[in-house]
Design a protein around this motif. Structure first.
Motif, PDB file in Angstrom:
ATOM      1  N   SER A   7       0.819  -1.209   0.000  1.00  0.00           N
ATOM      2  CA  SER A   7       0.000   0.000   0.000  1.00  0.00           C
ATOM      3  C   SER A   7       0.854   1.261   0.000  1.00  0.00           C
ATOM      4  N   THR A   8       1.903   1.277   0.811  1.00  0.00           N
ATOM      5  CA  THR A   8       2.734   2.478   0.927  1.00  0.00           C
ATOM      6  C   THR A   8       3.523   2.724  -0.352  1.00  0.00           C
ATOM      7  N   ILE A   9       4.087   1.656  -0.913  1.00  0.00           N
ATOM      8  CA  ILE A   9       4.849   1.820  -2.161  1.00  0.00           C
ATOM      9  C   ILE A   9       3.939   2.319  -3.273  1.00  0.00           C
ATOM     10  N   ALA A  10       2.723   1.792  -3.324  1.00  0.00           N
ATOM     11  CA  ALA A  10       1.782   2.246  -4.350  1.00  0.00           C
ATOM     12  C   ALA A  10       1.471   3.723  -4.179  1.00  0.00           C
ATOM     13  N   SER A  11       1.299   4.180  -2.948  1.00  0.00           N
ATOM     14  CA  SER A  11       0.966   5.586  -2.723  1.00  0.00           C
ATOM     15  C   SER A  11       2.116   6.517  -3.092  1.00  0.00           C
ATOM     16  N   LEU A  12       3.351   6.016  -3.023  1.00  0.00           N
ATOM     17  CA  LEU A  12       4.503   6.867  -3.330  1.00  0.00           C
ATOM     18  C   LEU A  12       4.591   7.212  -4.827  1.00  0.00           C
TER      19      LEU A  12
ATOM     20  N   LEU B 292       1.931   7.825  -6.767  1.00  0.00           N
ATOM     21  CA  LEU B 292       0.810   8.652  -7.225  1.00  0.00           C
ATOM     22  C   LEU B 292       1.213  10.099  -7.505  1.00  0.00           C
ATOM     23  N   PRO B 293       1.934  10.795  -6.623  1.00  0.00           N
ATOM     24  CA  PRO B 293       2.321  12.182  -6.940  1.00  0.00           C
ATOM     25  C   PRO B 293       3.158  12.298  -8.198  1.00  0.00           C
ATOM     26  N   SER B 294       4.060  11.327  -8.397  1.00  0.00           N
ATOM     27  CA  SER B 294       4.904  11.373  -9.597  1.00  0.00           C
ATOM     28  C   SER B 294       4.076  11.213 -10.864  1.00  0.00           C
ATOM     29  N   LEU B 295       3.103  10.283 -10.814  1.00  0.00           N
ATOM     30  CA  LEU B 295       2.223  10.108 -11.968  1.00  0.00           C
ATOM     31  C   LEU B 295       1.381  11.356 -12.200  1.00  0.00           C
ATOM     32  N   ASN B 296       0.917  11.968 -11.124  1.00  0.00           N
ATOM     33  CA  ASN B 296       0.135  13.192 -11.249  1.00  0.00           C
ATOM     34  C   ASN B 296       0.962  14.305 -11.885  1.00  0.00           C
ATOM     35  N   GLY B 297       2.231  14.395 -11.485  1.00  0.00           N
ATOM     36  CA  GLY B 297       3.109  15.403 -12.082  1.00  0.00           C
ATOM     37  C   GLY B 297       3.318  15.166 -13.564  1.00  0.00           C
TER      38      GLY B 297
ATOM     39  N   ALA C 213      -5.745   6.401 -15.786  1.00  0.00           N
ATOM     40  CA  ALA C 213      -6.181   5.012 -15.571  1.00  0.00           C
ATOM     41  C   ALA C 213      -5.198   4.280 -14.661  1.00  0.00           C
ATOM     42  N   ILE C 214      -3.894   4.544 -14.875  1.00  0.00           N
ATOM     43  CA  ILE C 214      -2.884   3.921 -14.004  1.00  0.00           C
ATOM     44  C   ILE C 214      -3.056   4.401 -12.561  1.00  0.00           C
ATOM     45  N   MET C 215      -3.278   5.716 -12.415  1.00  0.00           N
ATOM     46  CA  MET C 215      -3.475   6.266 -11.058  1.00  0.00           C
ATOM     47  C   MET C 215      -4.711   5.673 -10.397  1.00  0.00           C
ATOM     48  N   LEU C 216      -5.783   5.499 -11.181  1.00  0.00           N
ATOM     49  CA  LEU C 216      -7.001   4.928 -10.630  1.00  0.00           C
ATOM     50  C   LEU C 216      -6.765   3.491 -10.161  1.00  0.00           C
TER      51      LEU C 216
ATOM     52  N   VAL D 280      -3.864   2.172  -9.264  1.00  0.00           N
ATOM     53  CA  VAL D 280      -3.015   2.216  -8.067  1.00  0.00           C
ATOM     54  C   VAL D 280      -3.835   2.616  -6.834  1.00  0.00           C
ATOM     55  N   SER D 281      -4.734   3.580  -7.021  1.00  0.00           N
ATOM     56  CA  SER D 281      -5.576   4.028  -5.903  1.00  0.00           C
ATOM     57  C   SER D 281      -6.479   2.909  -5.402  1.00  0.00           C
ATOM     58  N   LEU D 282      -7.086   2.159  -6.322  1.00  0.00           N
ATOM     59  CA  LEU D 282      -7.941   1.042  -5.921  1.00  0.00           C
ATOM     60  C   LEU D 282      -7.139  -0.020  -5.190  1.00  0.00           C
ATOM     61  N   LEU D 283      -5.919  -0.293  -5.708  1.00  0.00           N
ATOM     62  CA  LEU D 283      -5.059  -1.258  -5.023  1.00  0.00           C
ATOM     63  C   LEU D 283      -4.731  -0.773  -3.608  1.00  0.00           C
ATOM     64  N   GLN D 284      -4.409   0.512  -3.517  1.00  0.00           N
ATOM     65  CA  GLN D 284      -4.056   1.074  -2.212  1.00  0.00           C
ATOM     66  C   GLN D 284      -5.235   0.999  -1.238  1.00  0.00           C
ATOM     67  N   ILE D 285      -6.442   1.317  -1.718  1.00  0.00           N
ATOM     68  CA  ILE D 285      -7.627   1.267  -0.861  1.00  0.00           C
ATOM     69  C   ILE D 285      -7.880  -0.148  -0.372  1.00  0.00           C
ATOM     70  N   SER D 286      -7.790  -1.123  -1.288  1.00  0.00           N
ATOM     71  CA  SER D 286      -8.048  -2.525  -0.916  1.00  0.00           C
ATOM     72  C   SER D 286      -7.033  -3.019   0.111  1.00  0.00           C
ATOM     73  N   VAL D 287      -5.768  -2.713  -0.160  1.00  0.00           N
ATOM     74  CA  VAL D 287      -4.715  -3.171   0.738  1.00  0.00           C
ATOM     75  C   VAL D 287      -4.844  -2.498   2.107  1.00  0.00           C
TER      76      VAL D 287
END
Length: 577
Positions: free
Chosen positions: A27-32, A34-39, A59-62, A64-71
């Motif tokens: 979960s933590t690695i996935a969240s790290l 997200l900002p880079s993808l957003n940039g 779509a990639i961010m979405l 990753v976000s779903l994975l992060q939420i589930s985990v």
């Protein structure tokens, strides 16, 4: 203490914790990322003016976000389940340890603090454990990963992190340092409040009888005020944390925008990189804040863990023998052989050189003035305390050499203050024998002169009994306690002033009914009234913890001055009455 307590109780949940750590890591690695993808979306979308790269990266961010939420949900579930399970196990261990305590250890701690340690203190440890399990991987990885990812975006702004992170840690650390001493005072204040509240509830009739409501309100108000003051002091310190954190957060954000704008203007940085850097800075500061918030709770949990471990590390003074001797089956005599007993911390023995034998088929009575040691003497037989010198023998075996459960199984104890448990009449009576039939229960009730009022209850044996027997009178409570002992059919009956709440007629009928039922048993009766023990086969007279006379009623009237004084005082009281 906290580490030791958790280490001892986390071993059964190793598999849960491993899965939990893996989920937190993912979960933590996935969240790290997200900002880079957003940039990248910002920079590529602005540079190309196209929507396709935005949709692909979105779509990639979405995902990753779903994975992060589930985990995160799974990790939180496992963390809460593990923390709750550990809390359950610690409570069970404390209960088992307290149940093994003798009266000496229970008196040393006191019921209020034992209740607080079994509830509030365990809750504090459980809360910290849950937070630790959910943050122990997230916080360090987010902190280190946020710094690494921020440096990947732009090295030129890294000095802002070097200032903001230590400043935040320093500010929160200083506040925590002032909070630590308050936590010990807070837990002690909770004990004080519980003790006074328990005394007021238990002794409500005494309070009202002596019109001491105002005094008790003042006592409770004092304890409540101290606890409130300590809680407010801690609350004020905790309230300072978040404003200071937000100041540092906002100042850091403004600084990043200010200096980042100049770098963008100079062409040294892109807008997306600035956005990502700002997100990573917030990640790092959030991880520091979570770590410091966790640190604010650890001191109180450490104090609570110390109080829990103190109970768990306390061994009963009444220890079972390594190689227990068997008490011969059937009838059993009780012998006091040169017994001396001193309460812990006392300078003067309560009992000194007490020697006598209570034989099967006989009733041995113990009488004496208040404070002569009668109830203490009776407590030595079932090993509620151990003798200081001498020995107490049951069936010719020293009770310290026999197994505890075997000693207890031979006893039928009716304490001076009979206690009934929440449940029904039948459930209370079956404390003596779980397999007793209804006929046996009614038979015990008839002997104890309790059958009439139980039969008049709406549901008979299934009628409810409130905690402590609060919904029955004192005399009814005593008779039910006597019936409970009779259901057991023990080899030794111990009556500790068990007839004091009965009128003389009921007392006489009960003693007459007891005689055939206890014909083969050893009966020891502690009494205040001479009329209760006048027909005893043997009367032991105590004065200041010493035996000053042994014999029948007639014998003692002739040669025991203390017994003569007791008889004369009660005769005068009856005439005056």
């Amino acid at each position: 203490m906290l580490v030791r307590l958790l280490r001892e109780h986390l071993r059964p949940y190793t598999a849960f914790i491993v899965v939990l750590l893996v989920l937190q890591l993912a979960s933590t690695i996935a969240s790290l990322f997200l900002p880079s993808l957003n940039g990248r979306i910002i920079d590529e979308g602005v540079a190309l003016g196209q929507t396709r790269p935005i949709l692909e990266l979105g779509a990639i961010m979405l995902g990753v976000s779903l994975l992060q939420i589930s985990v995160t949900i799974a990790a939180t579930f496992l963390g809460s389940r593990t923390a709750a399970s550990v809390g359950r196990d610690v409570r069970a261990r404390i209960f088992d340890r307290v149940a093994s305590f003798s009266a000496q250890e229970v008196g040393r701690f006191g019921p209020p603090t034992l209740i607080s340690r079994s509830t509030n203190d365990i809750t504090q440890v459980q809360t910290v454990l849950f937070m630790g399990l959910t943050l122990m991987v997230t916080v360090p990885i987010m902190m280190v990963g946020g710094i690494v990812m921020a440096l990947r975006e732009d090295v030129g702004l890294s000095w802002l992190m070097a200032v903001a992170v230590p400043l935040l840690a320093l500010v929160v650390g200083l506040i925590i340092r002032r909070m630590v001493p308050q936590f010990t005072v807070m837990q002690e204040s909770i004990d004080w409040v519980n003790r006074i509240l328990r005394e007021q509830i238990t002794g409500i009739r005494v309070v009202r009888a002596f019109v001491r409501e105002d005094h008790e309100r003042a006592r409770f108000a004092e304890a409540n005020t101290q606890y409130t003051g300590t809680a407010l002091a801690v609350g004020k310190l905790m309230a300072m944390v978040f404003p200071l954190v937000m100041v540092i957060f906002n100042a850091s954000t403004v600084a990043v925008l200010w200096f980042g704008a100049h770098r963008i203007e100079d062409g040294e940085m892109q807008i997306g990189a600035l956005t990502a850097f700002m997100s990573y800075l917030i990640f790092v500061l959030m991880s520091v804040m979570m770590a410091t918030f966790m640190a604010t709770m650890i001191p109180r949990a450490a104090v609570s863990a110390g109080r829990i471990v103190e109970v768990l590390d306390t061994s009963t003074s009444v220890l079972p023998p390594e190689s227990p001797e068997q008490i011969p089956p059937g009838r059993a005599s009780v012998e006091f052989r040169d017994v001396t007993f001193t309460y812990p911390g006392a300078d003067v023995p309560v009992l000194q050189d007490v020697s006598f034998t209570a034989r099967p088929g006989q009733t041995t009575a113990v009488i004496g003035s208040t404070g002569s040691g009668k109830s203490t003497l009776l407590s030595l037989i079932p090993r509620l305390y151990d003798v200081t010198q001498g020995a107490v023998l049951v069936g010719g075996v020293d009770v310290r050499s026999a197994g505890l459960e075997e000693v207890w199984s031979r006893m039928g104890l009716v304490p001076q203050k009979p206690y009934l448990f929440t449940g029904t009449v039948a459930e209370n009576l079956r404390y003596g024998d779980q397999d007793a039939t209804q006929e046996q229960l009614w038979d015990a009730l008839r002997i104890a002169q309790a059958a009439d009022f139980v039969a008049q209850m709406p549901e008979g044996l299934d009628s409810p009994i409130a905690q402590g027997g609060g919904n029955v009178s004192g005399g009814q409570r005593q008779r039910l306690a006597i019936a409970r002992a009779l259901v057991r059919r023990p080899a030794v009956y111990l009556f500790d002033d068990s007839f004091s709440a009965l009128d003389l007629t009921t007392d006489a009928r009960l003693r007459a009914a007891l005689e055939p039922e206890t014909a083969d048993a050893t009966v020891i009766v502690v009494a205040q009234r001479v009329s209760t023990i006048i027909g005893a086969d043997q009367i032991v007279v105590l004065e200041d913890g010493r035996v000053v006379g042994i014999g029948t009623h007639e014998d003692l009237l002739g040669d025991c001055t203390t017994y003569q004084e007791i008889v004369q005082s009660q005769a005068v009281a009856e005439v005056a009455g």
